[in-house]
Design an enzyme around this catalytic site. Structure first.
Site, PDB file in Angstrom:
ATOM      1  N   GLN A 249      33.054  -1.122  26.089  1.00  0.00           N
ATOM      2  CA  GLN A 249      32.790  -0.149  25.030  1.00  0.00           C
ATOM      3  C   GLN A 249      33.909  -0.121  23.989  1.00  0.00           C
ATOM      4  O   GLN A 249      33.675   0.192  22.823  1.00  0.00           O
ATOM      5  CB  GLN A 249      32.579   1.240  25.634  1.00  0.00           C
ATOM      6  CG  GLN A 249      31.345   1.351  26.510  1.00  0.00           C
ATOM      7  CD  GLN A 249      30.070   1.024  25.747  1.00  0.00           C
ATOM      8  OE1 GLN A 249      29.766   1.623  24.731  1.00  0.00           O
ATOM      9  NE2 GLN A 249      29.326   0.039  26.242  1.00  0.00           N
ATOM     10  N   HIS A 252      33.631  -1.769  20.474  1.00  0.00           N
ATOM     11  CA  HIS A 252      32.931  -1.165  19.334  1.00  0.00           C
ATOM     12  C   HIS A 252      33.849  -1.015  18.133  1.00  0.00           C
ATOM     13  O   HIS A 252      33.421  -1.185  16.993  1.00  0.00           O
ATOM     14  CB  HIS A 252      32.376   0.211  19.711  1.00  0.00           C
ATOM     15  CG  HIS A 252      30.971   0.166  20.217  1.00  0.00           C
ATOM     16  ND1 HIS A 252      29.880   0.053  19.381  1.00  0.00           N
ATOM     17  CD2 HIS A 252      30.468   0.233  21.470  1.00  0.00           C
ATOM     18  CE1 HIS A 252      28.770   0.039  20.095  1.00  0.00           C
ATOM     19  NE2 HIS A 252      29.093   0.155  21.375  1.00  0.00           N
ATOM     20  N   GLU A 317      31.254  10.861  25.216  1.00  0.00           N
ATOM     21  CA  GLU A 317      29.898  10.413  24.881  1.00  0.00           C
ATOM     22  C   GLU A 317      29.240   9.739  26.089  1.00  0.00           C
ATOM     23  O   GLU A 317      28.138  10.092  26.500  1.00  0.00           O
ATOM     24  CB  GLU A 317      29.982   9.448  23.701  1.00  0.00           C
ATOM     25  CG  GLU A 317      28.663   8.820  23.307  1.00  0.00           C
ATOM     26  CD  GLU A 317      28.819   7.754  22.239  1.00  0.00           C
ATOM     27  OE1 GLU A 317      27.797   7.364  21.648  1.00  0.00           O
ATOM     28  OE2 GLU A 317      29.968   7.291  22.007  1.00  0.00           O
ATOM     29  N   HIS A 318      29.900   8.730  26.641  1.00  0.00           N
ATOM     30  CA  HIS A 318      29.397   8.001  27.814  1.00  0.00           C
ATOM     31  C   HIS A 318      30.310   8.289  29.009  1.00  0.00           C
ATOM     32  O   HIS A 318      31.535   8.196  28.877  1.00  0.00           O
ATOM     33  CB  HIS A 318      29.416   6.489  27.577  1.00  0.00           C
ATOM     34  CG  HIS A 318      28.707   6.044  26.343  1.00  0.00           C
ATOM     35  ND1 HIS A 318      29.365   5.667  25.186  1.00  0.00           N
ATOM     36  CD2 HIS A 318      27.384   5.906  26.080  1.00  0.00           C
ATOM     37  CE1 HIS A 318      28.488   5.300  24.268  1.00  0.00           C
ATOM     38  NE2 HIS A 318      27.276   5.438  24.782  1.00  0.00           N
ATOM     39  N   ASP A 351      22.762   1.581  26.525  1.00  0.00           N
ATOM     40  CA  ASP A 351      22.815   1.197  25.113  1.00  0.00           C
ATOM     41  C   ASP A 351      21.614   0.356  24.707  1.00  0.00           C
ATOM     42  O   ASP A 351      21.134   0.465  23.576  1.00  0.00           O
ATOM     43  CB  ASP A 351      24.084   0.382  24.835  1.00  0.00           C
ATOM     44  CG  ASP A 351      25.307   1.254  24.599  1.00  0.00           C
ATOM     45  OD1 ASP A 351      25.147   2.478  24.464  1.00  0.00           O
ATOM     46  OD2 ASP A 351      26.416   0.701  24.554  1.00  0.00           O
ATOM     47  N   HIS A 411      10.659  47.886   5.559  1.00  0.00           N
ATOM     48  CA  HIS A 411      10.242  47.308   6.838  1.00  0.00           C
ATOM     49  C   HIS A 411       9.500  48.358   7.667  1.00  0.00           C
ATOM     50  O   HIS A 411       8.456  48.081   8.274  1.00  0.00           O
ATOM     51  CB  HIS A 411      11.470  46.851   7.639  1.00  0.00           C
ATOM     52  CG  HIS A 411      12.079  45.561   7.196  1.00  0.00           C
ATOM     53  ND1 HIS A 411      12.581  45.359   5.934  1.00  0.00           N
ATOM     54  CD2 HIS A 411      12.278  44.385   7.876  1.00  0.00           C
ATOM     55  CE1 HIS A 411      13.068  44.131   5.850  1.00  0.00           C
ATOM     56  NE2 HIS A 411      12.905  43.511   7.011  1.00  0.00           N
TER      57      HIS A 411
END
Length: 436
Positions: A249, A252, A317-318, A351, A411
């Site tokens: 990862q 990336h 995230e992961h 992914d 109202h």
């Protein structure tokens, strides 16, 4: 006790956030006022790509599909089948409801699809065709009427694999446009592109900032940041598999956090050694090594409770869990984008192919949201009806008094007129105020 084996000094800002915002604001304004001409100028400027229409024709789309080998098409269709299957199961879990909460009072909600969705598929550095599955297919399963896609050219040409994936996923319109100009064109609309109601899909810092600035004019899926990965492991696994999952990862980008939380110092040391070895052979080592040096961490804990505590603080995230009891983390963790439980699975499966969505919260957003799913493309809209005079008068009496507590006389009169009309003076509802 929680202690650090390797600290992350933190990657320097690759781009200054203020300068990104200023640049994106300027580009958005250009497209809002200049339409197609501005989009073309920006496509030529940033992607060196010009054509009469950026919408691909049916023949071009078919050519992209036909450019796939049999194996490539089979692989894409397999991945899309998995994404569709899980999205359909998610959609089936969301029920429209209607319930009589009091005699004569009926409340309900319907899950209404967003009508027009624009999906962005990144393709500058890597042609991320998987993002087509995750956005287009999910929106289609949700029932969105019109799903359009934008992806930049790849190496100066239409990205055939991305286009094929978009088409096979069911995109209604496919454009070869990238960057801020694509996001702006979908949000504002141009002379040739009808605007959308919602934007989805990942992108670089400029794309992410464009989506952030446009939020409110259109809906968005998530505020996206650099890819993050967290591995939680004990000595039931070895350093090679942990190192592979971290670097897999980290490739990336140089600002992608990669963190190991473990209760085994031996595993921590073995992981460091294996990372050093793998960086000598990994083709993407230049990026992964920078990410590991600047954003990599190893945190050593004594107990499972400490490991959960640290994992929830990181809110990654992961999260890859490789321990003797991965379900402990499933049952106790609160802050994560997606969990990958056991050594047999990994983030790359999520992914690309397994079926869960890969558009996930970053920058600690996992504290308050999950990732992209069918529900993101649905609006849960409520409705109410009252079946009897008695029920209207009863609710009206309460409503009038509550409105007057807040000073909303108009109202209150909405309630009062119904009390007077439907209440019947012999019904003891504690009548509200007389007419104004």
């Amino acid at each position: 006790m929680i202690r650090s084996i390797k600290k992350a000094p933190g990657a320097p800002n690759i781009t200054d956030p203020g300068s990104v915002t200023a640049a994106v604001e300027k580009l958005l304004a250009e497209v809002e006022t200049g339409g197609d001409a501005a989009v073309r100028a920006m496509s030529v400027r940033f992607d060196h790509f010009d054509r009469e229409s950026y919408r691909l024709t049916k023949a071009e789309i078919e050519a992209s599909i036909n450019s796939l080998t049999t194996q490539e098409r089979d692989d894409i269709e397999f991945a899309q089948a998995q994404v569709r299957n899980f999205a359909e199961a998610q959609r089936a879990s969301m029920r429209d409801i209607e319930v009589e909460t009091l005699p004569g009072v009926v409340l309900g909600h319907r899950n209404v699809p967003v009508q027009n969705v624009g999906c962005y598929v990144p393709g500058g550095k890597y042609p991320l065709l998987a993002s087509a599955h995750m956005t287009v297919l999910t929106a289609k399963v949700a029932g969105c009427e019109r799903v359009i896609t934008c992806a930049p050219p790849f190496q100066g040409k239409v990205a055939d694999k991305i286009v094929a994936a978009q088409a096979l996923a069911g995109a209604d319109e496919i454009y070869c446009l990238g960057g801020v100009q694509a996001i702006a064109a979908m949000a504002y609309g141009t002379e040739t592109i009808r605007p959308v109601d919602m934007l989805a899909g990942p992108g670089n810092a400029y794309v992410a900032e464009a989506k952030r600035l446009l939020f409110g004019k259109v809906g968005i899926d998530l505020f996206a940041g650099p890819t993050e990965t967290l591995v939680i492991a004990d000595d039931s696994v070895d350093g090679e598999i942990v190192a592979t999952d971290l670097l897999g990862q980290a490739e990336h980008g140089a600002n992608s956090p990669a963190v190991l939380i473990t209760n085994s110092e031996a595993l921590a040391r073995d992981t460091i050694a294996q990372i050093e070895r793998l960086l000598t052979v990994l083709p993407t080592a230049a990026v992964a090594a920078k990410a590991w040096a600047e954003c990599g961490e190893i945190i050593l804990c004594d107990t499972l409770e400490e490991m959960v505590q640290e994992a929830d603080r990181v809110a990654s995230e992961h999260v890859q869990v490789m321990t003797r009891d991965p379900d402990y983390f499933l049952e106790n963790m609160k802050n994560y984008g997606a969990l990958f439980l056991g050594a047999r699975t990994n983030v790359a499966y999520g992914d690309k192919v397994i079926g869960t969505n890969h558009t996930l919260p970053t920058n600690k957003a996992a504290r308050y949201t999950g990732g992209l799913w069918v529900g993101k493309f649905l609006k849960t809209c409520t409705y109410q009806r009252i079946l009897t005079d008695e029920a209207s008068a009863m609710i009206g009496a309460y409503s009038s008094r509550l409105c007057l507590m807040e000073g909303f006389v108009g109202h209150a009169e909405q309630a009062n007129v119904r009390v007077r009309r439907y209440g019947h003076r012999n019904v003891g509802y504690g009548m509200a105020a007389e007419a104004i």
